[in-house]
Scaffold this motif. Structure first.
Motif, PDB file in Angstrom:
ATOM      1  N   LYS A  40      -0.697  -7.648   1.486  1.00  0.00           N
ATOM      2  CA  LYS A  40      -0.492  -6.575   0.380  1.00  0.00           C
ATOM      3  C   LYS A  40      -1.541  -5.513   0.593  1.00  0.00           C
ATOM      4  O   LYS A  40      -2.691  -5.929   0.919  1.00  0.00           O
ATOM      5  CB  LYS A  40      -0.566  -7.266  -0.869  1.00  0.00           C
ATOM      6  N   ARG A  72       1.619   1.351  -0.730  1.00  0.00           N
ATOM      7  CA  ARG A  72       2.561   1.397   0.387  1.00  0.00           C
ATOM      8  C   ARG A  72       2.063   1.896   1.742  1.00  0.00           C
ATOM      9  O   ARG A  72       1.641   3.172   1.570  1.00  0.00           O
ATOM     10  CB  ARG A  72       4.122   1.788  -0.054  1.00  0.00           C
ATOM     11  N   ARG A 102       3.452   4.271   4.909  1.00  0.00           N
ATOM     12  CA  ARG A 102       4.253   5.095   5.299  1.00  0.00           C
ATOM     13  C   ARG A 102       3.928   5.547   6.767  1.00  0.00           C
ATOM     14  O   ARG A 102       2.705   5.413   7.081  1.00  0.00           O
ATOM     15  CB  ARG A 102       4.514   6.003   4.301  1.00  0.00           C
TER      16      ARG A 102
END
Length: 280
Positions: free
Chosen positions: A218, A257, A259
């Protein structure tokens, strides 16, 4: 390497104050195609705790280096090398004052030099022509330096070193040296831009920092207000259980996140960018 290797002469690519902006940047398709990895092995010296444990016994390393190769040695088998790993460079950082007992299988190896922090910085961040990762940043080329190794293998010393007031500047690591070079070149460029007659042609340079953690697959933003709030509570002496507080803080932190932009490459979405004006 990319399909453009034979088409681009990298030996003359520097962002020098005074040259035309158009000449300082590679075309977008060239920048996106550049991919180069270099891997180094660095052997740290014996630390004080180890020297205290060894006492007056002879020092002997379980790692040997020769040329670009690194060899783990097996003390149970007469210090015979168990494997050979080949890197772009194998960097010996044990100083001569730590005299080592010669290794039976490497009697011909003489370590007459020791890779210090400044040399480590030059090796890790510059190519053979002297172009640094900071130069690449000004040309819109992303760069990354990371260290990998077991606990106490010297990762933090290589990356951060000893820095701050009273510290020997020779012991600064890669990150402080990159920051020094970055802000020096930013100041130089700003001075050059200020002299342009047409304000519309002046570059504006801003520097910001992000700080993320990758843990248990994470990605978390370590500049997240939830974590900062926890630290502030500890600073004013609020009593709570450490484990529970950490779990609450991690749960409150927004997971970031990863990307990918088709032109600029990977990036972390939704993290906090903090403007900075100097290394300090």
């Amino acid at each position: 390497m990319s399909e453009y290797d034979d088409e681009v002469d990298f030996s003359n690519i520097h962002l020098k104050v005074g040259e035309d902006d158009e000449d300082a940047l590679l075309p977008v398709e060239r920048r996106a195609a550049i991919t180069q990895f270099r891997v180094f092995a660095r052997l740290r010296p014996f630390i004080s705790e180890e020297l205290e444990t060894i006492g007056k016994a002879e020092l002997q390393s379980t790692i040997e280096m020769k040329g670009e190769s690194t060899f783990p040695l097996n003390p149970a088998n007469g210090w015979k090398p168990s494997k050979e790993f080949v890197f772009d460079r194998s960097l010996w950082s044990i100083p001569q004052e730590q005299e080592l007992k010669p290794t039976p299988y490497f009697q011909d190896v003489k370590h007459e030099s020791c890779v210090g922090q400044k040399e480590m910085y030059d090796i890790a961040t510059k190519d053979e022509t002297g172009v640094s990762m900071v130069d690449n940043a000004f040309m819109a080329i992303n760069s990354c330096v990371l260290t990998y190794g077991q606990t106490s293998s010297g990762k933090t010393y290589t990356m951060m070193g000893n820095y701050g007031e009273g510290a020997d500047p020779e012991h600064r690591g890669i990150i402080p040296r990159v920051c020094d070079e970055l802000f020096a070149k930013v100041a130089e460029r700003r001075e050059f831009e200020a002299k342009k007659d047409d304000p519309k042609k002046r570059w504006e340079l801003d520097v910001s920092v992000t700080f993320v953690e990758i843990y248990l697959e994470k990605v978390r933003d370590l500049l997240d207000p939830a974590l900062r709030h926890r630290i502030q509570k500890q600073a004013v002496g609020v009593k709570h259980r450490e484990d529970n507080d950490m779990k609450e803080s991690l749960a409150a932190m927004k997971e970031a996140r990863v990307r990918r932009d088709p032109l600029t490459g990977p990036f972390v979405e939704g993290i906090k960018h903090v403007p900075v004006h100097s290394w300090k």
